[in-house]
Design a protein around this motif. Structure first.
Motif, PDB file in Angstrom:
ATOM      1  N   GLY A  55      32.154  -6.350  21.919  1.00 48.25           N
ATOM      2  CA  GLY A  55      31.402  -5.850  20.767  1.00 48.25           C
ATOM      3  C   GLY A  55      32.254  -4.953  19.881  1.00 48.25           C
ATOM      4  N   VAL A  56      32.996  -4.051  20.507  1.00 44.13           N
ATOM      5  CA  VAL A  56      33.868  -3.157  19.739  1.00 44.13           C
ATOM      6  C   VAL A  56      35.004  -3.951  19.100  1.00 44.13           C
ATOM      7  CG1 VAL A  56      35.445  -1.185  19.889  1.00 44.13           C
ATOM      8  CG2 VAL A  56      33.260  -1.131  21.108  1.00 44.13           C
ATOM      9  N   ALA A  57      35.579  -4.902  19.843  1.00 42.73           N
ATOM     10  CA  ALA A  57      36.664  -5.729  19.299  1.00 42.73           C
ATOM     11  C   ALA A  57      36.178  -6.553  18.107  1.00 42.73           C
ATOM     12  CB  ALA A  57      37.228  -6.635  20.390  1.00 42.73           C
ATOM     13  N   ARG A  58      34.958  -7.052  18.179  1.00 43.25           N
ATOM     14  CA  ARG A  58      34.389  -7.811  17.055  1.00 43.25           C
ATOM     15  C   ARG A  58      34.325  -6.933  15.804  1.00 43.25           C
ATOM     16  NH1 ARG A  58      30.390  -9.801  19.453  1.00 43.25           N
ATOM     17  NH2 ARG A  58      31.161 -11.932  19.541  1.00 43.25           N
ATOM     18  N   LEU A  59      33.797  -5.727  15.954  1.00 40.10           N
ATOM     19  CA  LEU A  59      33.704  -4.817  14.804  1.00 40.10           C
ATOM     20  C   LEU A  59      35.085  -4.441  14.273  1.00 40.10           C
ATOM     21  CD1 LEU A  59      30.787  -2.489  15.944  1.00 40.10           C
ATOM     22  CD2 LEU A  59      30.726  -4.316  14.231  1.00 40.10           C
ATOM     23  N   ALA A  60      36.037  -4.218  15.170  1.00 41.66           N
ATOM     24  CA  ALA A  60      37.405  -3.882  14.747  1.00 41.66           C
ATOM     25  C   ALA A  60      38.022  -5.029  13.955  1.00 41.66           C
ATOM     26  CB  ALA A  60      38.265  -3.549  15.960  1.00 41.66           C
ATOM     27  N   GLY A  61      37.801  -6.257  14.409  1.00 44.88           N
ATOM     28  CA  GLY A  61      38.343  -7.416  13.702  1.00 44.88           C
ATOM     29  C   GLY A  61      37.741  -7.587  12.321  1.00 44.88           C
ATOM     30  N   ILE A  62      36.446  -7.388  12.207  1.00 45.27           N
ATOM     31  CA  ILE A  62      35.784  -7.499  10.900  1.00 45.27           C
ATOM     32  C   ILE A  62      36.297  -6.415   9.956  1.00 45.27           C
ATOM     33  CG2 ILE A  62      33.562  -7.270   9.713  1.00 45.27           C
ATOM     34  CD1 ILE A  62      32.312  -8.632  12.250  1.00 45.27           C
ATOM     35  N   ALA A  63      36.396  -5.193  10.457  1.00 47.68           N
ATOM     36  CA  ALA A  63      36.917  -4.100   9.630  1.00 47.68           C
ATOM     37  C   ALA A  63      38.362  -4.373   9.216  1.00 47.68           C
ATOM     38  CB  ALA A  63      36.818  -2.779  10.386  1.00 47.68           C
ATOM     39  N   ALA A  64      39.152  -4.922  10.126  1.00 46.28           N
ATOM     40  CA  ALA A  64      40.564  -5.198   9.836  1.00 46.28           C
ATOM     41  C   ALA A  64      40.722  -6.217   8.713  1.00 46.28           C
ATOM     42  CB  ALA A  64      41.267  -5.688  11.098  1.00 46.28           C
ATOM     43  N   HIS A  81      33.635 -12.180   1.380  1.00 45.29           N
ATOM     44  CA  HIS A  81      32.211 -12.502   1.418  1.00 45.29           C
ATOM     45  C   HIS A  81      31.699 -12.762   2.826  1.00 45.29           C
ATOM     46  CE1 HIS A  81      33.335 -13.287  -2.781  1.00 45.29           C
ATOM     47  NE2 HIS A  81      32.124 -12.832  -3.017  1.00 45.29           N
ATOM     48  N   HIS A  82      32.610 -13.070   3.742  1.00 45.33           N
ATOM     49  CA  HIS A  82      32.201 -13.336   5.123  1.00 45.33           C
ATOM     50  C   HIS A  82      33.383 -13.053   6.041  1.00 45.33           C
ATOM     51  CE1 HIS A  82      30.505 -15.378   8.622  1.00 45.33           C
ATOM     52  NE2 HIS A  82      31.644 -16.024   8.735  1.00 45.33           N
ATOM     53  N   ALA A  83      33.117 -12.364   7.129  1.00 45.81           N
ATOM     54  CA  ALA A  83      34.120 -12.164   8.180  1.00 45.81           C
ATOM     55  C   ALA A  83      33.387 -12.188   9.512  1.00 45.81           C
ATOM     56  CB  ALA A  83      34.853 -10.841   8.003  1.00 45.81           C
ATOM     57  N   ALA A  84      33.901 -12.979  10.434  1.00 43.67           N
ATOM     58  CA  ALA A  84      33.281 -13.092  11.751  1.00 43.67           C
ATOM     59  C   ALA A  84      34.368 -13.208  12.806  1.00 43.67           C
ATOM     60  CB  ALA A  84      32.368 -14.316  11.812  1.00 43.67           C
ATOM     61  N   VAL A  85      34.084 -12.676  13.981  1.00 43.35           N
ATOM     62  CA  VAL A  85      35.003 -12.769  15.114  1.00 43.35           C
ATOM     63  C   VAL A  85      34.215 -13.309  16.298  1.00 43.35           C
ATOM     64  CG1 VAL A  85      36.494 -11.490  16.696  1.00 43.35           C
ATOM     65  CG2 VAL A  85      36.419 -10.856  14.278  1.00 43.35           C
ATOM     66  N   GLU A  86      34.771 -14.335  16.929  1.00 45.88           N
ATOM     67  CA  GLU A  86      34.131 -14.948  18.094  1.00 45.88           C
ATOM     68  C   GLU A  86      35.112 -14.955  19.257  1.00 45.88           C
ATOM     69  OE1 GLU A  86      33.025 -18.814  16.728  1.00 45.88           O
ATOM     70  OE2 GLU A  86      31.492 -18.041  15.379  1.00 45.88           O
ATOM     71  N   PHE A  87      34.567 -15.012  20.457  1.00 47.91           N
ATOM     72  CA  PHE A  87      35.382 -14.989  21.668  1.00 47.91           C
ATOM     73  C   PHE A  87      35.031 -16.175  22.551  1.00 47.91           C
ATOM     74  CE2 PHE A  87      34.516 -10.672  20.273  1.00 47.91           C
ATOM     75  CZ  PHE A  87      35.802 -10.176  20.108  1.00 47.91           C
ATOM     76  N   ALA A  88      36.054 -16.867  23.027  1.00 46.87           N
ATOM     77  CA  ALA A  88      35.879 -17.906  24.041  1.00 46.87           C
ATOM     78  C   ALA A  88      36.619 -17.407  25.277  1.00 46.87           C
ATOM     79  CB  ALA A  88      36.451 -19.235  23.567  1.00 46.87           C
ATOM     80  N   THR A  93      41.215 -18.232  34.283  1.00 47.26           N
ATOM     81  CA  THR A  93      42.574 -17.859  33.877  1.00 47.26           C
ATOM     82  C   THR A  93      42.666 -16.429  33.358  1.00 47.26           C
ATOM     83  OG1 THR A  93      42.275 -18.626  31.602  1.00 47.26           O
ATOM     84  CG2 THR A  93      43.073 -20.248  33.221  1.00 47.26           C
ATOM     85  N   GLY A  94      41.531 -15.842  33.004  1.00 45.71           N
ATOM     86  CA  GLY A  94      41.541 -14.506  32.424  1.00 45.71           C
ATOM     87  C   GLY A  94      41.887 -14.504  30.946  1.00 45.71           C
ATOM     88  N   GLU A  95      41.764 -15.636  30.285  1.00 45.43           N
ATOM     89  CA  GLU A  95      42.094 -15.714  28.861  1.00 45.43           C
ATOM     90  C   GLU A  95      40.872 -15.502  27.975  1.00 45.43           C
ATOM     91  OE1 GLU A  95      45.967 -18.650  28.694  1.00 45.43           O
ATOM     92  OE2 GLU A  95      44.139 -19.255  27.667  1.00 45.43           O
ATOM     93  N   ILE A  96      41.128 -14.804  26.877  1.00 45.65           N
ATOM     94  CA  ILE A  96      40.129 -14.661  25.820  1.00 45.65           C
ATOM     95  C   ILE A  96      40.766 -15.200  24.546  1.00 45.65           C
ATOM     96  CG2 ILE A  96      38.705 -13.103  24.447  1.00 45.65           C
ATOM     97  CD1 ILE A  96      38.938 -11.056  26.737  1.00 45.65           C
ATOM     98  N   ALA A  97      40.186 -16.246  23.987  1.00 53.92           N
ATOM     99  CA  ALA A  97      40.627 -16.748  22.685  1.00 53.92           C
ATOM    100  C   ALA A  97      39.785 -16.033  21.636  1.00 53.92           C
ATOM    101  CB  ALA A  97      40.445 -18.253  22.598  1.00 53.92           C
ATOM    102  N   VAL A  98      40.449 -15.249  20.806  1.00 52.64           N
ATOM    103  CA  VAL A  98      39.795 -14.486  19.747  1.00 52.64           C
ATOM    104  C   VAL A  98      39.943 -15.290  18.460  1.00 52.64           C
ATOM    105  CG1 VAL A  98      39.750 -12.311  18.481  1.00 52.64           C
ATOM    106  CG2 VAL A  98      40.496 -12.337  20.877  1.00 52.64           C
ATOM    107  N   THR A  99      38.837 -15.710  17.880  1.00 53.57           N
ATOM    108  CA  THR A  99      38.886 -16.511  16.658  1.00 53.57           C
ATOM    109  C   THR A  99      38.203 -15.750  15.532  1.00 53.57           C
ATOM    110  OG1 THR A  99      38.830 -18.539  17.958  1.00 53.57           O
ATOM    111  CG2 THR A  99      38.318 -18.738  15.616  1.00 53.57           C
TER     112      THR A  99
END
Length: 160
Positions: A55-64, A81-88, A93-99
C-alpha cells in the motif's frame, strides 16, 4: 523540429515540444523486486513491522510519477491524468513485479514517469523490508509499453 537535448554549442537544453500537438500518451513500466520467499509471505500476510508494504509502495510510486521533472533534469512537467501501480507476487520465488501505468494528454510521452514510478515503488518495498531481509535486490527496470505521438505503439517483446 529538432528533438535534441543539446544546442548548437553543445549545451544541455530541454527539448522544445511547443510545436507538437497534444495526444493521449500511455506508458507502462516494470521493476522486479527479489526478496526471500518468507519475507514476501510476511508482506502478503500483513506481518511486516513497518506496516502495509504494498500500500505504501503504491502511493510512493504514484507520487513519484508526478515528481519526475524534479528528478530527471530535462524531462517536461506534465499534467498527469492517470497513474497506477500494481503488484504481481510469486510466493515461491519471492519476486514482486511492480508495474506502473501513466497516462496524460500531452505533447511528449510519459515513459519516464512510468519508469520513475515503478522504480520508486520498488525502492519503497526495499526500504520497508530491509530490516528483515538484507539480500533484497531490485532489477529489470524496463519500459513494457507506450503509445501516443508520432512514434506510435511500442510493446516490449515479452509483452507481445
Amino acid at each position: 523540429m529538432s528533438f535534441n537535448h543539446f544546442d548548437e554549442q553543445g549545451q544541455a537544453i530541454m527539448v522544445d515540444v511547443s510545436g507538437k500537438e497534444p495526444t493521449l500518451r500511455t506508458a507502462r513500466a516494470q521493476a522486479v523486486v527479489r526478496l526471500r520467499p518468507e519475507t514476501l509471505q510476511a508482506i502478503l500476510d500483513g506481518r511486516m513491522t513497518k506496516g502495509d508494504v504494498l500500500g505504501v509502495a503504491r502511493l510512493a510510486g504514484i507520487a513519484a510519477a508526478k515528481k519526475t521533472p524534479e528528478l530527471i533534469p530535462l524531462s517536461h512537467p506534465l499534467a498527469i491524468h492517470h497513474a497506477a501501480v500494481e503488484f504481481a507476487t510469486d510466493p515461491e520465488t519471492g519476486e514482486i513485479a511492480v508495474t506502473a501505468t501513466v497516462r496524460a494528454f500531452e505533447r511528449t510521452g510519459v515513459e519516464m514517469e512510468a519508469m520513475v514510478s515503478a522504480s520508486v515503488a520498488a525502492l519503497t518495498v526495499y526500504d520497508m523490508c530491509k530490516g528483515s531481509d538484507k539480500g533484497i535486490t531490485i532489477g529489470q527496470v524496463a519500459l513494457l509499453y507506450k503509445e501516443g505521438g508520432k512514434s506510435g505503439v511500442y510493446r516490449r517483446e515479452e509483452e507481445r
